[in-house]
Each structure stands twice: as C-alpha cells, then as structure tokens.
Design a protein around this motif. Structure first.
Motif, PDB file in Angstrom:
ATOM      1  N   UNK A  64       0.733  -1.227  -0.178  1.00 41.73           N
ATOM      2  CA  UNK A  64       0.119   0.131  -0.001  1.00 41.73           C
ATOM      3  C   UNK A  64       0.815   1.266   0.133  1.00 41.73           C
ATOM      4  N   UNK A  65       2.067   1.212   0.784  1.00 46.06           N
ATOM      5  CA  UNK A  65       2.738   2.465   0.812  1.00 46.06           C
ATOM      6  C   UNK A  65       3.863   2.615  -0.428  1.00 46.06           C
ATOM      7  N   UNK A  66       4.214   1.546  -1.037  1.00 48.77           N
ATOM      8  CA  UNK A  66       4.814   1.556  -2.307  1.00 48.77           C
ATOM      9  C   UNK A  66       3.998   1.876  -3.364  1.00 48.77           C
ATOM     10  N   UNK A  67       2.775   1.740  -3.317  1.00 46.24           N
ATOM     11  CA  UNK A  67       1.808   2.211  -4.247  1.00 46.24           C
ATOM     12  C   UNK A  67       1.428   3.727  -4.215  1.00 46.24           C
ATOM     13  N   UNK A  68       1.080   4.088  -2.964  1.00 43.20           N
ATOM     14  CA  UNK A  68       1.304   5.577  -2.706  1.00 43.20           C
ATOM     15  C   UNK A  68       2.271   6.247  -3.027  1.00 43.20           C
ATOM     16  N   UNK A  69       3.543   5.673  -2.842  1.00 47.07           N
ATOM     17  CA  UNK A  69       4.604   6.639  -3.265  1.00 47.07           C
ATOM     18  C   UNK A  69       4.766   6.768  -4.662  1.00 47.07           C
ATOM     19  N   UNK A  70       4.535   5.412  -5.558  1.00 42.74           N
ATOM     20  CA  UNK A  70       4.654   5.280  -6.993  1.00 42.74           C
ATOM     21  C   UNK A  70       3.917   6.477  -7.596  1.00 42.74           C
ATOM     22  N   UNK A 262       7.088   7.386   7.940  1.00 39.89           N
ATOM     23  CA  UNK A 262       7.495   7.533   6.757  1.00 39.89           C
ATOM     24  C   UNK A 262       7.722   6.169   5.958  1.00 39.89           C
ATOM     25  N   UNK A 263       6.755   5.031   6.502  1.00 34.28           N
ATOM     26  CA  UNK A 263       6.643   4.007   5.967  1.00 34.28           C
ATOM     27  C   UNK A 263       7.887   3.069   5.683  1.00 34.28           C
ATOM     28  N   UNK A 264       9.197   3.445   6.028  1.00 37.75           N
ATOM     29  CA  UNK A 264      10.540   2.998   5.635  1.00 37.75           C
ATOM     30  C   UNK A 264      10.761   3.414   4.063  1.00 37.75           C
ATOM     31  N   UNK A 265      10.263   4.495   3.695  1.00 38.71           N
ATOM     32  CA  UNK A 265      10.336   4.925   2.204  1.00 38.71           C
ATOM     33  C   UNK A 265      10.949   6.239   2.160  1.00 38.71           C
ATOM     34  N   UNK A 266      10.434   7.134   2.879  1.00 40.49           N
ATOM     35  CA  UNK A 266      10.959   8.309   3.059  1.00 40.49           C
ATOM     36  C   UNK A 266      11.087   9.093   4.231  1.00 40.49           C
ATOM     37  N   UNK A 291      10.355  19.410   4.902  1.00 42.00           N
ATOM     38  CA  UNK A 291       9.557  19.140   5.454  1.00 42.00           C
ATOM     39  C   UNK A 291       8.035  19.352   4.872  1.00 42.00           C
ATOM     40  N   UNK A 292       7.186  18.296   4.966  1.00 42.40           N
ATOM     41  CA  UNK A 292       5.893  18.018   4.695  1.00 42.40           C
ATOM     42  C   UNK A 292       5.719  18.183   3.018  1.00 42.40           C
ATOM     43  N   UNK A 293       6.615  17.617   2.379  1.00 35.99           N
ATOM     44  CA  UNK A 293       6.763  17.639   0.818  1.00 35.99           C
ATOM     45  C   UNK A 293       5.667  16.464   0.423  1.00 35.99           C
ATOM     46  N   UNK A 294       5.371  16.685  -0.893  1.00 35.44           N
ATOM     47  CA  UNK A 294       4.235  16.198  -1.314  1.00 35.44           C
ATOM     48  C   UNK A 294       4.590  14.505  -1.317  1.00 35.44           C
ATOM     49  N   UNK A 295       5.712  14.026  -1.909  1.00 33.13           N
ATOM     50  CA  UNK A 295       6.065  12.344  -1.607  1.00 33.13           C
ATOM     51  C   UNK A 295       5.860  11.984  -0.071  1.00 33.13           C
ATOM     52  N   UNK A 296       6.655  12.734   0.709  1.00 33.44           N
ATOM     53  CA  UNK A 296       6.537  12.432   2.210  1.00 33.44           C
ATOM     54  C   UNK A 296       4.936  12.244   2.732  1.00 33.44           C
ATOM     55  N   UNK A 297       4.169  13.297   2.298  1.00 32.33           N
ATOM     56  CA  UNK A 297       2.817  13.570   2.868  1.00 32.33           C
ATOM     57  C   UNK A 297       2.141  12.143   2.390  1.00 32.33           C
ATOM     58  N   UNK A 298       2.131  11.873   0.918  1.00 29.47           N
ATOM     59  CA  UNK A 298       1.283  10.821   0.490  1.00 29.47           C
ATOM     60  C   UNK A 298       1.759   9.652   1.044  1.00 29.47           C
ATOM     61  N   UNK A 299       2.974   9.367   1.478  1.00 29.32           N
ATOM     62  CA  UNK A 299       3.447   8.035   1.864  1.00 29.32           C
ATOM     63  C   UNK A 299       2.845   8.127   3.450  1.00 29.32           C
ATOM     64  N   UNK A 300       2.988   9.250   4.139  1.00 30.16           N
ATOM     65  CA  UNK A 300       2.557   9.290   5.638  1.00 30.16           C
ATOM     66  C   UNK A 300       1.117   8.945   5.491  1.00 30.16           C
TER      67      UNK A 300
END
Length: 404
Positions: A64-70, A262-266, A291-300
C-alpha cells in the motif's frame, strides 16, 4: 548456519574506506527486502528483527505504501513550503485526527522534530506561561535518547553521544527515569516542558513503573507545564497501541513522531499539539525545505490509513505477547531479564557469556538481524507483520546462540 559477508567484500571495503565511522555495522550487505525479510548481495536471507529502529513497522516495501509513493512520484515530489500542494492539508488533517490534536508541524528526521518541540515549548513558555525571557527550563530523563544534534546531546547522559561536543546548550534538568518525586522536585516556575520517552528505546527498551506516566501527566497539569512525549520509536503501533502513552491512558500536550511515519520509504517526522501550543509560531520563525513535501505526505497518509484500521496495533499485541512468552522462557538460560511491550523487547544477556555485539554477530550467522546497546543488551523490534513462526525461528536462533 548461514555464512555472512566477508570483511574483504568490495561493498564492505568501500563503506569502510569512504564513510565516516559513526556506525559499526554488522558485516552484511543488504540488496533486497520484502516484508520482514532482507536479502544480501549473495542471496542469503535474514529475518529483520530491528526494523530500522521502528521505521519499518509495516515491513519492507509494504504494497500500500509503495503504491502511494509510486503514484505520487508520477505527479510531484517537492514544492517547498513556499507553496501549498494537494497532499499537505490532507496529511496534516489526517495526522491531527489520529493524534487527537488541532495542529501538525511536519519535519523530516526525528531529531528535527525534537528540536521543533524544544523551540515550541520555550516560545509557549515565554508567550503563554509568562516565563522571563531566556529563563525557560525543560526537564528530561536520565538515559534518554532524543537524537544527536548539538542541543539534544546537551541533555544526553550517554558519554558516547555527548563527549567532545561542547560547549553545551543550557536550559535542561536531568532526573532519574521513572522517579516521580525527583521530577516534581525539578519542576519550578521556569519549567516549560517535561520531555520524555514513554518507553526508553536506546536505553534498552526501559518501561517505566506502572502509574509513572499518569503521575507525570497530573504533575504537568497542576504546574502548568507541557508534557511532551517522544513517540518516535514507541509510537504508531509498536507497543500494541497507536501510541505508547495510550497504554496508560495518558494524553500528552505534544506528540513527537517520526520513523514509522515515513513507512520505511522516506524520512517523515512531525509534532502534533493543540492550537494554543503550536499556534505560537509565526511565518519565518521555523521551517524546513523538505518538511511536508508531497512525496512524504502521500506516504505518511498511507501509514495513517493502515493505523486507522487498528490491525497493526492488534497484531503487535498478539504476536508481541507470543514473543515475550518465548523470550521469558530463556530467563536463567542465558538471559537475565526481558523487558518491553508489544513487538518491542529489550533483553539482557548474561555478561559472563558474551557481549551484545557478539550475540548479534552469532545471530547473523543464523539468519537473524538484531542490534545491541549498552554492553550485553539486545533490542528486538521486528516489523509488525512478522508471524508467530518467524518469531519462533528468531527465538530458537537466540537460544542456540546462548548455548555457545
């Protein structure tokens, strides 16, 4: 028994030659990971019983977290806080709801979040409590670990973290962990916050006496002092609750979160607090480019969605109880003590047998990754997706190690 990376392996040699020696890693070079397992460059598999110091609570590469990051990688990854983006507001809303707080301030690393909490606590003390300028004090606990920035190591009692980095930042009072009377004696009219780990991770997974955290909560409320809970390692499911404070029904004034967020991603961290606390900040007074960048927020947001189901917390309770039962069976058979809660354990090895480092090296040859701390103590913190059978395999490997 599994062989491990040779110390002459090129990857090991390059790491030794080109990096500062601020870590002493085990001789394993990881190339792939999935779930609770990692695979080294030669194809050997290991059960990860450290989980990135709780950064990998949901396992390696959770789908689920990899999909959100991608999905986010295909859209936008960074704007800086000079602009808003479509993931920022929803992330702050979701985390505020999870913590029960009004406001969130996102950062990157755990240490940044702790520094943020220190600054906010001081400003709250000056602007709201009325402490004279420059006189604010914060009470902390002996054995703490909140990071390694200059200010944070100023109130560390670990010589390895603190020595040779002075002059140190003033304004902190250190008291014994778990001693409510000592804490009460340290709090005075200049005290703006009490900063504690609900369970001390780096110290060896030290759980305070029952009733201590509620006592700290009462004291802070009575003395008009902020209770700041560093849940960077203990939070987000690790102990079998969303936050370790939940185990004793304690609600702090401020949560400090990181690692698993960060789900182990970011890298993602944040502080969450009421509007009367975080509302003291004004534009330009504190910030972070990433801080609060789009990729980080999506994964979180994906992490928060997993926690909202309650399944990771329930699994940590159930499988964690099995872990502690199995470890308890080794007391007197090489272990002198077992501590912890949920899927988090600190175990003390009889120092007459071996050091913690030696135990980790021997576990490595049996396909288990763990980390030592303070001589003969090991920390076990497998991902929350670990199975009963995998726990049995890890404890069986430990039992073999303890036999010599």
């Amino acid at each position: 028994m599994t062989s491990v990376a040779n110390l002459t392996d090129p990857a090991v040699e390059e790491a030794e030659r080109y990096t500062a020696h601020n870590y002493h890693p085990l001789p394993v070079v990881i190339a792939e990971a999935e779930g609770a397992w990692v695979t080294d460059v030669d194809g050997r598999r290991y059960l990860d019983c450290l989980a990135g110091y709780s950064a990998l609570n949901f396992g390696h590469r959770h789908p689920d977290l990899i999909a959100a990051a991608r999905e986010q990688l295909d859209r936008v990854t960074l704007t800086s806080r000079a602009f808003l983006h479509d993931q920022f507001g929803p992330f702050c809303r979701d985390l505020a709801r999870l913590t029960g707080k009004d406001m969130v301030l996102p950062m990157n690393s755990g240490a940044e979040a702790v520094e943020t909490a220190v600054k906010v606590s001081r400003k709250w003390g000056y602007k709201i409590k009325g402490v004279p300028d420059g006189k604010a004090t914060i009470v902390v606990a002996d054995g703490n670990f909140h990071g390694r920035t200059t200010t944070i190591i100023s109130f560390s009692t670990d010589p390895e973290a603190r020595a040779d980095y002075g002059p140190y930042t003033p304004g902190f009072r250190v008291v014994p962990y778990g001693d409510l009377d000592a804490l009460a004696a340290a709090v005075d009219e200049t005290t703006v916050a009490v900063l504690l780990e609900p369970i001390q991770g780096e110290a060896g997974v030290i759980v305070p006496p029952r009733g201590y955290l509620p006592g700290v909560r009462r004291l802070c409320s009575e003395r008009d002092v902020l209770l700041v809970a560093d849940e960077i390692q203990s939070g987000l499911g690790r102990t079998g609750a969303t936050f370790a404070c939940d185990d004793e029904g304690v609600v702090p004034d401020m949560y400090i979160l990181g690692k698993a967020l960060g789900g182990g991603i970011v890298p993602v961290s944040a502080v969450a607090a009421g509007r009367e606390v975080l509302g003291v900040l004004r534009p330009g007074e504190h910030g972070s480019t990433f801080g609060g960048n789009p990729l980080a927020c999506a994964v979180a947001r994906g992490v928060i969605a997993l926690l909202e189901t309650g399944e990771p917390q329930a699994r940590a309770r159930e499988v964690g109880a099995h872990l502690h039962r199995r470890l308890g069976g080794l007391i007197g058979r090489g272990l002198t003590a077992v501590r912890g809660r949920g899927l988090w354990a600190g175990i003390d090895i009889d120092p007459a047998l071996m050091t913690g480092r030696e135990a980790c090296e021997r576990l490595l040859t049996r396909g288990v990754l763990a980390k030592d701390t303070h001589d003969s103590t090991l920390r076990l913190a497998p991902p929350l997706i670990v199975t009963h059978d995998e726990i049995d395999g890890a404890v069986d490997a430990l039992a073999e190690v303890l036999k010599g």
